[in-house]
Scaffold this motif. Structure first.
Motif, PDB file in Angstrom:
ATOM      1  N   ARG A  12       0.857  -1.189   0.000  1.00 16.10           N
ATOM      2  CA  ARG A  12       0.000   0.000   0.000  1.00 16.10           C
ATOM      3  C   ARG A  12       0.892   1.237   0.000  1.00 16.10           C
ATOM      4  N   ALA A  13       0.578   2.194  -0.886  1.00 19.77           N
ATOM      5  CA  ALA A  13       1.357   3.432  -0.992  1.00 19.77           C
ATOM      6  C   ALA A  13       0.532   4.609  -0.488  1.00 19.77           C
ATOM      7  N   PRO A  14       1.205   5.576   0.155  1.00 21.32           N
ATOM      8  CA  PRO A  14       0.476   6.753   0.630  1.00 21.32           C
ATOM      9  C   PRO A  14       0.108   7.684  -0.518  1.00 21.32           C
ATOM     10  N   LEU A  15      -0.961   8.431  -0.314  1.00 20.91           N
ATOM     11  CA  LEU A  15      -1.346   9.473  -1.265  1.00 20.91           C
ATOM     12  C   LEU A  15      -0.511  10.712  -0.980  1.00 20.91           C
ATOM     13  N   VAL A  16       0.096  11.273  -1.998  1.00 17.19           N
ATOM     14  CA  VAL A  16       0.881  12.489  -1.844  1.00 17.19           C
ATOM     15  C   VAL A  16       0.379  13.522  -2.850  1.00 17.19           C
ATOM     16  N   GLY A  17       0.578  14.767  -2.508  1.00 18.93           N
ATOM     17  CA  GLY A  17       0.176  15.849  -3.395  1.00 18.93           C
ATOM     18  C   GLY A  17       1.384  16.542  -3.990  1.00 18.93           C
ATOM     19  N   ASP A  18       1.251  17.003  -5.213  1.00 23.87           N
ATOM     20  CA  ASP A  18       2.284  17.808  -5.852  1.00 23.87           C
ATOM     21  C   ASP A  18       1.591  18.804  -6.779  1.00 23.87           C
ATOM     22  N   ALA A  19       2.345  19.456  -7.627  1.00 26.44           N
ATOM     23  CA  ALA A  19       1.780  20.481  -8.518  1.00 26.44           C
ATOM     24  C   ALA A  19       0.754  19.902  -9.489  1.00 26.44           C
ATOM     25  N   TYR A  20       0.773  18.595  -9.711  1.00 27.02           N
ATOM     26  CA  TYR A  20      -0.141  17.971 -10.664  1.00 27.02           C
ATOM     27  C   TYR A  20      -1.357  17.335 -10.007  1.00 27.02           C
ATOM     28  N   GLY A  21      -1.430  17.369  -8.701  1.00 25.62           N
ATOM     29  CA  GLY A  21      -2.562  16.765  -7.996  1.00 25.62           C
ATOM     30  C   GLY A  21      -2.098  15.727  -6.996  1.00 25.62           C
ATOM     31  N   ARG A  22      -2.968  14.770  -6.712  1.00 24.02           N
ATOM     32  CA  ARG A  22      -2.657  13.712  -5.740  1.00 24.02           C
ATOM     33  C   ARG A  22      -2.452  12.389  -6.475  1.00 24.02           C
ATOM     34  N   HIS A  23      -1.470  11.631  -6.022  1.00 17.23           N
ATOM     35  CA  HIS A  23      -1.178  10.330  -6.616  1.00 17.23           C
ATOM     36  C   HIS A  23      -0.512   9.448  -5.569  1.00 17.23           C
ATOM     37  N   ARG A  24      -0.429   8.168  -5.864  1.00 17.83           N
ATOM     38  CA  ARG A  24       0.224   7.211  -4.964  1.00 17.83           C
ATOM     39  C   ARG A  24       1.736   7.283  -5.151  1.00 17.83           C
ATOM     40  N   ASP A  25       2.453   7.333  -4.042  1.00 14.21           N
ATOM     41  CA  ASP A  25       3.915   7.348  -4.067  1.00 14.21           C
ATOM     42  C   ASP A  25       4.412   5.930  -3.830  1.00 14.21           C
ATOM     43  N   TRP A  26       4.620   5.186  -4.897  1.00 15.24           N
ATOM     44  CA  TRP A  26       4.999   3.777  -4.773  1.00 15.24           C
ATOM     45  C   TRP A  26       6.421   3.585  -4.269  1.00 15.24           C
ATOM     46  N   ALA A  27       7.221   4.646  -4.278  1.00 11.50           N
ATOM     47  CA  ALA A  27       8.565   4.552  -3.687  1.00 11.50           C
ATOM     48  C   ALA A  27       8.479   4.453  -2.164  1.00 11.50           C
ATOM     49  N   GLN A  28       7.356   4.882  -1.573  1.00 10.98           N
ATOM     50  CA  GLN A  28       7.163   4.848  -0.125  1.00 10.98           C
ATOM     51  C   GLN A  28       6.182   3.750   0.305  1.00 10.98           C
ATOM     52  N   ALA A  29       5.896   2.805  -0.558  1.00 10.99           N
ATOM     53  CA  ALA A  29       4.917   1.752  -0.257  1.00 10.99           C
ATOM     54  C   ALA A  29       5.392   0.853   0.878  1.00 10.99           C
ATOM     55  N   VAL A  30       4.431   0.342   1.636  1.00 10.42           N
ATOM     56  CA  VAL A  30       4.727  -0.592   2.723  1.00 10.42           C
ATOM     57  C   VAL A  30       3.926  -1.877   2.516  1.00 10.42           C
ATOM     58  N   LYS A  31       4.502  -2.970   2.989  1.00 12.54           N
ATOM     59  CA  LYS A  31       3.825  -4.258   2.905  1.00 12.54           C
ATOM     60  C   LYS A  31       2.766  -4.315   4.010  1.00 12.54           C
ATOM     61  N   VAL A  32       1.506  -4.611   3.633  1.00 10.05           N
ATOM     62  CA  VAL A  32       0.429  -4.665   4.626  1.00 10.05           C
ATOM     63  C   VAL A  32      -0.098  -6.087   4.833  1.00 10.05           C
ATOM     64  N   TRP A  33       0.278  -7.024   3.961  1.00 12.42           N
ATOM     65  CA  TRP A  33      -0.144  -8.420   4.123  1.00 12.42           C
ATOM     66  C   TRP A  33       0.838  -9.296   3.366  1.00 12.42           C
ATOM     67  N   ALA A  73      -6.664   0.334  -4.363  1.00 15.99           N
ATOM     68  CA  ALA A  73      -5.445   0.993  -4.835  1.00 15.99           C
ATOM     69  C   ALA A  73      -4.183   0.207  -4.484  1.00 15.99           C
ATOM     70  N   ASP A  74      -4.310  -0.899  -3.745  1.00 14.31           N
ATOM     71  CA  ASP A  74      -3.150  -1.705  -3.371  1.00 14.31           C
ATOM     72  C   ASP A  74      -2.569  -2.422  -4.577  1.00 14.31           C
ATOM     73  N   ARG A  75      -1.316  -2.818  -4.450  1.00 14.24           N
ATOM     74  CA  ARG A  75      -0.664  -3.635  -5.482  1.00 14.24           C
ATOM     75  C   ARG A  75      -0.243  -4.964  -4.876  1.00 14.24           C
ATOM     76  N   LEU A  76      -0.187  -5.962  -5.733  1.00 13.26           N
ATOM     77  CA  LEU A  76       0.197  -7.312  -5.325  1.00 13.26           C
ATOM     78  C   LEU A  76       1.559  -7.652  -5.917  1.00 13.26           C
ATOM     79  N   LEU A  77       2.377  -8.315  -5.135  1.00 13.34           N
ATOM     80  CA  LEU A  77       3.649  -8.847  -5.622  1.00 13.34           C
ATOM     81  C   LEU A  77       3.506 -10.360  -5.603  1.00 13.34           C
TER      82      LEU A  77
END
Length: 109
Positions: A12-33, A73-77
């Motif tokens: 799961r990645a946190p939502l972050v805001g920048d000049a273009y709006g809000r998006h998921r920051d997959w560089a900061q993702a954490v394993k939740v399961w 919005a989660d991703r699976l590995l």
């Protein structure tokens, strides 16, 4: 049904805001399961109408044991490959056993 022998992680990645709006920051993702499940190649090959697109997408059906808190919005590995949800997960039963079932599509970036 296939055996539950595929190692699967949910990130799961946190939502972050920048000049273009809000998006998921997959560089900061954490394993939740983390656990074992079944990743089946049903619906794996999908090709849209020729007039729409000339590419194909990889799709799978994933079964996770029990009731897993999966966000759309989660991703699976799975086996070293990244997948994202293709719709909302839903509870699925086989007799007295409970599973979380979801469709996923391949992620290239």
């Amino acid at each position: 049904m296939a055996l539950f022998n595929d190692p699967i992680e949910i990130h799961r990645a946190p939502l972050v805001g920048d000049a273009y709006g809000r998006h998921r920051d997959w560089a900061q993702a954490v394993k939740v399961w983390e656990g074992v499940g079944a990743a089946l190649p049903y619906r794996r090959s999908y090709k849209p109408e020729p007039a729409v697109r000339e590419t194909s997408r990889m799709r799978i059906t994933v079964y996770l044991p029990g009731a897993v808190a999966f966000d759309s919005a989660d991703r699976l590995l799975i086996r070293g490959e990244w997948w994202e949800s293709d719709g909302d997960p839903w509870p699925w039963r086989l007799g007295s056993r409970k599973y979380t079932q979801l469709y996923a599509k391949g992620v290239t970036k």
